[in-house]
Design an enzyme around this catalytic site. Structure first.
Site, PDB file in Angstrom:
ATOM      1  N   SER A 124       0.829  -1.202   0.000  1.00 57.07           N
ATOM      2  CA  SER A 124       0.000   0.000   0.000  1.00 57.07           C
ATOM      3  C   SER A 124       0.863   1.252   0.000  1.00 57.07           C
ATOM      4  O   SER A 124       1.962   1.272   0.576  1.00 57.07           O
ATOM      5  CB  SER A 124      -0.847  -0.019   1.275  1.00 57.07           C
ATOM      6  OG  SER A 124      -1.443   1.225   1.472  1.00 57.07           O
ATOM      7  N   TYR A 148      -1.243  -0.626  10.591  1.00 59.09           N
ATOM      8  CA  TYR A 148      -1.526  -1.263   9.295  1.00 59.09           C
ATOM      9  C   TYR A 148      -0.373  -1.018   8.312  1.00 59.09           C
ATOM     10  O   TYR A 148       0.126  -1.945   7.667  1.00 59.09           O
ATOM     11  CB  TYR A 148      -2.843  -0.696   8.733  1.00 59.09           C
ATOM     12  CG  TYR A 148      -3.091  -1.003   7.279  1.00 59.09           C
ATOM     13  CD1 TYR A 148      -3.382  -2.296   6.857  1.00 59.09           C
ATOM     14  CD2 TYR A 148      -3.042   0.014   6.312  1.00 59.09           C
ATOM     15  CE1 TYR A 148      -3.621  -2.571   5.514  1.00 59.09           C
ATOM     16  CE2 TYR A 148      -3.278  -0.254   4.975  1.00 59.09           C
ATOM     17  CZ  TYR A 148      -3.560  -1.547   4.577  1.00 59.09           C
ATOM     18  OH  TYR A 148      -3.780  -1.818   3.249  1.00 59.09           O
ATOM     19  N   LYS A 152       2.563  -3.656   6.574  1.00 58.56           N
ATOM     20  CA  LYS A 152       2.941  -3.754   5.159  1.00 58.56           C
ATOM     21  C   LYS A 152       4.458  -3.599   5.016  1.00 58.56           C
ATOM     22  O   LYS A 152       5.095  -4.312   4.244  1.00 58.56           O
ATOM     23  CB  LYS A 152       2.225  -2.689   4.324  1.00 58.56           C
ATOM     24  CG  LYS A 152       0.713  -2.849   4.250  1.00 58.56           C
ATOM     25  CD  LYS A 152       0.297  -4.064   3.437  1.00 58.56           C
ATOM     26  CE  LYS A 152      -1.214  -4.189   3.279  1.00 58.56           C
ATOM     27  NZ  LYS A 152      -1.653  -5.495   2.815  1.00 58.56           N
TER      28      LYS A 152
HETATM   29  P1  NAD Z   1     -10.941  -6.836   1.197  1.00 58.68           P
HETATM   30  O1  NAD Z   1     -11.146  -6.811   2.664  1.00 58.68           O
HETATM   31  O2  NAD Z   1     -12.100  -6.593   0.311  1.00 58.68           O
HETATM   32  O3  NAD Z   1     -10.264  -8.239   0.772  1.00 58.68           O
HETATM   33  C1  NAD Z   1      -9.412  -8.944   1.618  1.00 58.68           C
HETATM   34  C2  NAD Z   1      -9.951 -10.365   1.693  1.00 58.68           C
HETATM   35  O4  NAD Z   1      -9.087 -11.134   2.536  1.00 58.68           O
HETATM   36  C3  NAD Z   1     -11.351 -10.447   2.299  1.00 58.68           C
HETATM   37  O5  NAD Z   1     -12.181 -11.180   1.415  1.00 58.68           O
HETATM   38  C4  NAD Z   1     -11.164 -11.191   3.629  1.00 58.68           C
HETATM   39  O6  NAD Z   1     -12.265 -12.018   3.923  1.00 58.68           O
HETATM   40  C5  NAD Z   1      -9.894 -11.975   3.349  1.00 58.68           C
HETATM   41  N1  NAD Z   1      -9.073 -12.299   4.527  1.00 58.68           N
HETATM   42  C6  NAD Z   1      -8.655 -11.461   5.501  1.00 58.68           C
HETATM   43  N2  NAD Z   1      -7.875 -12.123   6.368  1.00 58.68           N
HETATM   44  C7  NAD Z   1      -7.779 -13.400   5.913  1.00 58.68           C
HETATM   45  C8  NAD Z   1      -7.120 -14.557   6.375  1.00 58.68           C
HETATM   46  N3  NAD Z   1      -6.384 -14.537   7.495  1.00 58.68           N
HETATM   47  N4  NAD Z   1      -7.227 -15.706   5.674  1.00 58.68           N
HETATM   48  C9  NAD Z   1      -7.991 -15.752   4.555  1.00 58.68           C
HETATM   49  N5  NAD Z   1      -8.655 -14.677   4.073  1.00 58.68           N
HETATM   50  C10 NAD Z   1      -8.546 -13.522   4.755  1.00 58.68           C
HETATM   51  O7  NAD Z   1      -9.754  -5.800   0.877  1.00 58.68           O
HETATM   52  P2  NAD Z   1      -9.198  -5.307  -0.518  1.00 58.68           P
HETATM   53  O8  NAD Z   1      -9.525  -3.861  -0.638  1.00 58.68           O
HETATM   54  O9  NAD Z   1      -9.572  -6.233  -1.598  1.00 58.68           O
HETATM   55  O10 NAD Z   1      -7.636  -5.388  -0.215  1.00 58.68           O
HETATM   56  C11 NAD Z   1      -6.852  -6.480  -0.635  1.00 58.68           C
HETATM   57  C12 NAD Z   1      -5.418  -6.227  -0.203  1.00 58.68           C
HETATM   58  O11 NAD Z   1      -4.973  -4.998  -0.757  1.00 58.68           O
HETATM   59  C13 NAD Z   1      -5.234  -6.115   1.308  1.00 58.68           C
HETATM   60  O12 NAD Z   1      -4.031  -6.758   1.673  1.00 58.68           O
HETATM   61  C14 NAD Z   1      -5.130  -4.617   1.536  1.00 58.68           C
HETATM   62  O13 NAD Z   1      -4.349  -4.324   2.672  1.00 58.68           O
HETATM   63  C15 NAD Z   1      -4.438  -4.158   0.256  1.00 58.68           C
HETATM   64  N6  NAD Z   1      -4.705  -2.752  -0.062  1.00 58.68           N
HETATM   65  C16 NAD Z   1      -6.004  -2.309  -0.199  1.00 58.68           C
HETATM   66  C17 NAD Z   1      -6.253  -0.950  -0.465  1.00 58.68           C
HETATM   67  C18 NAD Z   1      -7.651  -0.428  -0.575  1.00 58.68           C
HETATM   68  O14 NAD Z   1      -7.830   0.793  -0.457  1.00 58.68           O
HETATM   69  N7  NAD Z   1      -8.672  -1.258  -0.861  1.00 58.68           N
HETATM   70  C19 NAD Z   1      -5.170  -0.053  -0.624  1.00 58.68           C
HETATM   71  C20 NAD Z   1      -3.875  -0.554  -0.495  1.00 58.68           C
HETATM   72  C21 NAD Z   1      -3.658  -1.903  -0.220  1.00 58.68           C
HETATM   73  N1  UFG Z   2     -12.354  11.815   3.173  1.00 60.79           N
HETATM   74  C1  UFG Z   2     -13.342  12.713   3.535  1.00 60.79           C
HETATM   75  N2  UFG Z   2     -14.477  12.210   4.085  1.00 60.79           N
HETATM   76  C2  UFG Z   2     -14.681  10.876   4.293  1.00 60.79           C
HETATM   77  C3  UFG Z   2     -13.658   9.975   3.911  1.00 60.79           C
HETATM   78  C4  UFG Z   2     -12.503  10.478   3.373  1.00 60.79           C
HETATM   79  O1  UFG Z   2     -13.191  13.919   3.360  1.00 60.79           O
HETATM   80  O2  UFG Z   2     -15.744  10.506   4.818  1.00 60.79           O
HETATM   81  C5  UFG Z   2     -11.112  12.331   2.558  1.00 60.79           C
HETATM   82  C6  UFG Z   2      -9.872  12.052   3.375  1.00 60.79           C
HETATM   83  O3  UFG Z   2      -9.675  13.050   4.348  1.00 60.79           O
HETATM   84  C7  UFG Z   2      -8.801  12.034   2.281  1.00 60.79           C
HETATM   85  C8  UFG Z   2      -9.543  11.470   1.056  1.00 60.79           C
HETATM   86  O4  UFG Z   2     -10.925  11.664   1.325  1.00 60.79           O
HETATM   87  O5  UFG Z   2      -8.411  13.351   1.976  1.00 60.79           O
HETATM   88  C9  UFG Z   2      -9.287   9.989   0.845  1.00 60.79           C
HETATM   89  O6  UFG Z   2      -9.559   9.271   2.040  1.00 60.79           O
HETATM   90  P1  UFG Z   2      -9.704   7.674   2.057  1.00 60.79           P
HETATM   91  O7  UFG Z   2     -10.042   7.287   3.462  1.00 60.79           O
HETATM   92  O8  UFG Z   2     -10.616   7.229   0.973  1.00 60.79           O
HETATM   93  O9  UFG Z   2      -8.249   7.175   1.623  1.00 60.79           O
HETATM   94  P2  UFG Z   2      -6.820   7.355   2.318  1.00 60.79           P
HETATM   95  O10 UFG Z   2      -5.927   7.990   1.304  1.00 60.79           O
HETATM   96  O11 UFG Z   2      -6.918   8.005   3.617  1.00 60.79           O
HETATM   97  O12 UFG Z   2      -6.362   5.845   2.577  1.00 60.79           O
HETATM   98  C10 UFG Z   2      -6.661   4.787   1.663  1.00 60.79           C
HETATM   99  C11 UFG Z   2      -6.800   3.480   2.464  1.00 60.79           C
HETATM  100  C12 UFG Z   2      -5.459   3.056   2.994  1.00 60.79           C
HETATM  101  C13 UFG Z   2      -4.477   2.955   1.862  1.00 60.79           C
HETATM  102  C14 UFG Z   2      -4.377   4.276   1.138  1.00 60.79           C
HETATM  103  C15 UFG Z   2      -3.476   4.126  -0.037  1.00 60.79           C
HETATM  104  O13 UFG Z   2      -7.715   3.652   3.534  1.00 60.79           O
HETATM  105  O14 UFG Z   2      -5.583   1.773   3.575  1.00 60.79           O
HETATM  106  O15 UFG Z   2      -5.663   4.688   0.685  1.00 60.79           O
HETATM  107  O16 UFG Z   2      -3.106   5.349  -0.539  1.00 60.79           O
HETATM  108  F1  UFG Z   2      -3.276   2.631   2.322  1.00 60.79           F
END
Ligand code: NAD
Ligand code: UFG
Length: 338
Positions: A124, A148, A152
């Site tokens: 991330s 978190y 990572k």
């Molecule tokens: P998500 O929660 O939709 O998907 C993660 C999946 O992993 C879920 O289906 C959950 O049930 C499963 N899971 C969690 N722990 C587990 C375990 N111990 N064993 C088996 N399954 C398990 O999240 P996502 O948005 O699809 O994210 C996927 C990956 O990408 C994560 O590692 C997350 O940290 C990373 N990531 C997500 C974002 C984002 O904004 N969505 C940004 C950066 C990184």
């Molecule tokens: N924001 C609002 N109101 C809300 C939610 C968010 O104004 O209700 C704003 C935040 O302050 C920020 C922007 O929208 O300026 C984006 O916020 P998000 O929570 O959507 O995303 P972040 O960038 O804070 O973080 C997300 C994930 C992290 C990941 C990261 C990667 O939550 O897990 O993106 O860049 F690591």
């Protein structure tokens, strides 16, 4: 090739499954459904027309992972499984270390035991912490500001050590920026449990009437309109990045590499609201609220490394991100077709 997707029923994993099946890979999903729903599986089958093997289980169950790797003759693993809520990680850091770090150790152990040494890891942009310069390239220092993000970074360090110890490993860590949007079918997408933490699902909940208004966290940042700026990337572009990373693993990857997956563009919160209103025809009432603790003013990627080495670039527009997010959740989209 046979590819195991841990966390494959989740948001990013399910979209990646579609892209990989369309690229003639055979995918197997392993998920404990702690943050996803069983119905994703039937929807994946409707989209792809394929019967996708699913194993309900936990990556921390090393014996189970070993069985899955052997039974399905797995060539490479994409490790999505993990917990991902920043705020929750501050409240319950042990849960995050246990699930995310311990889960990865268990997976790596099983992979090593079975001689499967091809891995793509979901990292991330949060590993970078407070940006020291923009756009953020992969050489930017990593100072994550929450458990978190530290999970990572620890995992990336661990992966680097493993790659250094045995030159037959091929590991790619993908640092995602802000994934949004959904598959065009409207059958899969992002559906967080409870009140969303992230901007796009929150906006969608306001549009559906589940929530009354958006709180815009801060309007006094040093950005174009005072609101926070992020690099939003269409989840299908992100999914395609994994397909490119798989090709790279098999052809030209060094033992360990890191890539940003972002667009290189930053959009403010107010720009997101405006784009969503245009795409959905819905008014999104908002109110300015204090800054959210831990937020930075702006964060967006330098995405050149992925373009040059993976041959991958995000192509979808902000309008497509908003329209697909709305198509997935809109109550008027009654009949969804693949
Ligand atoms: P998500 O929660 O939709 O998907 C993660 C999946 O992993 C879920 O289906 C959950 O049930 C499963 N899971 C969690 N722990 C587990 C375990 N111990 N064993 C088996 N399954 C398990 O999240 P996502 O948005 O699809 O994210 C996927 C990956 O990408 C994560 O590692 C997350 O940290 C990373 N990531 C997500 C974002 C984002 O904004 N969505 C940004 C950066 C990184
Ligand atoms: N924001 C609002 N109101 C809300 C939610 C968010 O104004 O209700 C704003 C935040 O302050 C920020 C922007 O929208 O300026 C984006 O916020 P998000 O929570 O959507 O995303 P972040 O960038 O804070 O973080 C997300 C994930 C992290 C990941 C990261 C990667 O939550 O897990 O993106 O860049 F690591």
């Amino acid at each position: 090739m046979n590819i195991l997707l841990t966390g494959g029923a989740g948001y990013i994993g399910s979209h990646t499954a579609v892209v990989l099946v369309e690229a003639a890979h055979r995918v197997v999903l392993l998920d404990n459904l702690s943050n996803s729903r069983q119905e994703v599986l039937s929807n994946l089958e409707r989209i792809t027309g394929e019967n996708i093997p699913f194993v309900k289980g936990d990556v921390r169950d090393t014996t189970l992972v070993r069985q899955v790797l052997e039974q399905h003759d797995i060539h490479a693993v994409i490790h999505f499984a993990g917990l991902k809520a920043v705020g929750e990680s501050v409240q319950a850091p042990m849960d995050y270390y246990a699930n995310n770090v311990q889960g990865t150790i268990s997976l790596l152990q099983a992979m090593e035991d079975c001689g499967v040494r091809r891995l793509i890891f979901s990292s991330s942009a949060t590993v970078y912490g407070i940006p020291q310069y923009l756009p953020i390239d992969e050489a930017h220092p990593t100072h994550p500001t929450n458990p978190y993000g530290r999970n990572k970074r620890h995992i990336e360090e661990m992966l680097g050590d493993i790659a250094g110890s045995d030159r037959t490993w091929r590991i790619v860590s993908l640092r995602y920026f802000n994934p949004v949007g959904a598959h065009d079918s409207g059958l899969i997408g992002e559906m967080p449990r409870g009140i969303p933490n992230n901007l796009m699902p929150y906006i969608v909940d306001v549009a559906t009437g589940n929530l009354s208004h958006l709180s815009v966290f801060g309007n006094d940042y040093d950005t174009i309109d005072g609101t926070g700026v992020r690099d939003y990337i269409h989840v299908m572009d992100l999914a395609e990045g994994h397909r490119s990373a798989l090709d790279y693993l098999d052809t030209r990857a060094p033992t360990m590499s890191l890539f940003n997956l972002g667009t290189g563009n930053g959009f403010s919160v107010l720009r997101m609201v405006q784009a969503f209103e245009a795409a959905s025809g819905k008014k999104i009432p908002y109110r300015f609220a204090p800054r959210r603790p831990g937020d930075v003013a702006a964060c967006y990627a330098k995405a050149d490394k992925a373009a040059i080495e993976l041959g991958w670039k995000a192509t979808r527009t902000l309008e497509e991100m908003c329209a697909s997010a709305w198509n997935y959740r809109s109550p008027s989209t009654k009949t969804k077709t693949p």
